[in-house]
Write an enzyme that holds these catalytic residues in place. Structure first.
Site, PDB file in Angstrom:
ATOM      1  CE1 TYR A 271      13.569  31.067   5.588  1.00 41.52           C
ATOM      2  CE2 TYR A 271      13.669  28.705   5.128  1.00 41.52           C
ATOM      3  CZ  TYR A 271      13.458  30.004   4.694  1.00 41.52           C
ATOM      4  OH  TYR A 271      13.154  30.252   3.391  1.00 41.52           O
TER       5      TYR A 271
ATOM      6  CE  LYS B 145      -0.317  -0.295   5.044  1.00 37.44           C
ATOM      7  NZ  LYS B 145      -1.191  -0.629   6.187  1.00 37.44           N
TER       8      LYS B 145
ATOM      9  NE  ARG C 278      -6.685   0.760  11.978  1.00 38.10           N
ATOM     10  CZ  ARG C 278      -5.484   0.535  11.468  1.00 38.10           C
ATOM     11  NH1 ARG C 278      -4.565   1.500  11.474  1.00 38.10           N
ATOM     12  NH2 ARG C 278      -5.177  -0.631  10.951  1.00 38.10           N
TER      13      ARG C 278
ATOM     14  CG  MET D  80      10.056  23.583   0.168  1.00 34.94           C
ATOM     15  SD  MET D  80       9.015  24.671  -0.808  1.00 34.94           S
ATOM     16  CE  MET D  80       7.791  25.149   0.372  1.00 34.94           C
TER      17      MET D  80
HETATM   18  C1  LIG Z   1      -0.379  -1.759   6.770  1.00 30.92           C
HETATM   19  C2  LIG Z   1      -0.958  -3.014   7.224  1.00 30.92           C
HETATM   20  C3  LIG Z   1      -0.131  -4.126   7.454  1.00 30.92           C
HETATM   21  C4  LIG Z   1       1.382  -4.067   7.403  1.00 30.92           C
HETATM   22  O1  LIG Z   1       1.853  -3.500   8.614  1.00 30.92           O
HETATM   23  P1  LIG Z   1       3.428  -3.379   8.921  1.00 30.92           P
HETATM   24  O2  LIG Z   1       3.495  -2.875  10.318  1.00 30.92           O
HETATM   25  O3  LIG Z   1       3.953  -2.384   7.941  1.00 30.92           O
HETATM   26  O4  LIG Z   1       4.015  -4.709   8.731  1.00 30.92           O
HETATM   27  C5  LIG Z   1      -0.746  -5.328   7.777  1.00 30.92           C
HETATM   28  N1  LIG Z   1      -2.086  -5.412   7.882  1.00 30.92           N
HETATM   29  C6  LIG Z   1      -2.902  -4.363   7.694  1.00 30.92           C
HETATM   30  C7  LIG Z   1      -4.384  -4.529   7.842  1.00 30.92           C
HETATM   31  C8  LIG Z   1      -2.370  -3.125   7.370  1.00 30.92           C
HETATM   32  O5  LIG Z   1      -3.184  -2.082   7.198  1.00 30.92           O
END
Ligand SMILES: *Cc1c(COP(=O)(O)O)cnc(C)c1O
Length: 358
Positions: free
Chosen positions: A255, A35, A131, A303
């Protein structure tokens, strides 16, 4: 020469890390979680690099799956949050995406959908993270509703850990116990483990692991871990010194003049800033390698540029290479100085940074 800000992605390191994840439960399957553009590493390139060894992939949403399918990726792809609106179901069915179901709203939508082919569903339980997910007490109801639907081909039972990266807490074992109790008597494969679960928790390794961050060579743990020692960092973020200053004690840098030299100093300006994804939260003292030697960031990150201390770096000059994290400096160590985790460092890299694959 073009601006030197570069993220060098080592695809063989990602293959090594996937195989390490897989070796934690060699009889079972592991979906490579790619992802968020493979945590900033480039989802299509990573998927292609893993195509002959991965059991499938996990992404957050349909847009990310479409990108992979259009690039010719044919392995299974799991939508980790399922669908956000019912009109996605047609594509999901036609392209045989695996689909998380985490809510009763999704179950209702699935029930009324007319689909060409049934979908493989990953039914998610809220085992304590609070969640998303079906409540443990309702899980068997949801499972049997889905089992009876023509729209559903088969079911994987899943949940997600809130604290697998903190093994000293009892939370993960409690979540596993909650899950096991609520699914007693149900006969479907199970998926619980993210990277930390895969690396640390025996009871979490079931039919499908879901490793993400470990594929990119970063540890999810704050303390040392034997498996983490075997990971290979996949992204090296680098650039070059573009200017050098000799400053007297008392002269400020950057800055807000937040850094003031306490002695005569050599200061290098580097082509890297928060618009590249280098965190503005990086404090003075955040480690950085110049010419392969350990140094530190000084003053505020701008930046497009930041300053590094060259006072004790031999031969540093305009054009000297600077590594911000990667093979020789762990992103997890850098993250500590920026009040963050390696996940945000990797996913924060912007498109201005040239990506180079090796
Ligand atoms: C992102 C995610 C993972 C992977 O998590 P990591 O900590 O990066 O290994 C696994 N399961 C779900 C549902 C996720 O959203």
């Amino acid at each position: 020469m073009a601006r030197a800000a570069t993220a060098t992605i080592n695809l063989s390191a990602i293959r090594h890390n996937y195989e390490l994840a897989k070796s934690m439960a060699p009889e079972q399957r592991a979906l490579a979680i790619i992802k968020a553009d493979a945590y900033g590493h480039g989802a299509v390139r990573v998927a292609e690099a893993l195509s002959d060894i991965a059991d499938g992939f996990g992404v957050a949403c349909i847009e990310e799956a479409v990108e992979l399918r259009e690039a010719g990726v044919t392995l299974p792809i799991l939508l980790l949050e399922g669908f956000f609106s019912a009109d996605e179901l047609e594509y999901i069915s036609e392209n045989q995406l695996w689909c998380t179901v985490h809510s009763w709203e999704q179950i209702e939508a699935l029930q009324t959908a007319s689909l060409k082919q049934p979908i493989k569903i990953w039914l998610k339980m809220d085992s304590g993270m609070h969640r998303v997910g079906i409540q443990p007490a309702d899980y068997k109801d949801a499972y049997s509703r889905l089992s009876e639907m023509d729209q559903v081909s088969d079911i994987v039972m899943m949940s997600h850990f809130s604290s697998a990266d903190e093994p000293e807490k009892p939370v993960t074992d409690t979540q596993i116990a909650t899950f096991n109790q609520a699914t007693e008597g149900l006969d479907s494969p199970v998926s619980l483990a993210n990277s930390a679960g895969t690396m640390e928790h025996n009871g979490a390794r079931r039919e499908f692991q879901r490793p993400g961050i470990m594929l990119y060579g970063a540890t999810p743990f704050m303390t040392s871990h034997p498996v983490a020692d075997k990971l290979q960092p996949a992204m090296t973020l680098s650039s070059e010194v573009i200017a050098v200053r000799e400053l007297e004690a008392g002269e400020p840098v950057g800055y807000g003049c937040t850094f003031v030299c306490d002695k005569p100093s050599r200061v290098g300006t580097v082509a890297m800033g928060y618009a590249d994804g280098y965190p503005r939260h990086a404090k003075t003292g955040t480690p950085v390698l110049v010419n392969g030697q350990m140094s530190r960031i000084i003053g505020r990150v701008s930046m497009d540029m930041l300053a590094v201390d060259l006072t004790d770096i031999d031969d540093a000059k305009v054009g000297s290479p600077v590594e911000f994290w990667g093979e020789n400096l762990l992103a997890s160590d850098v993250a500590v100085h920026c009040d963050t985790i390696p996940y945000t460092l990797f996913t924060g890299i912007t498109r201005r940074v040239h990506k180079k694959y090796i």
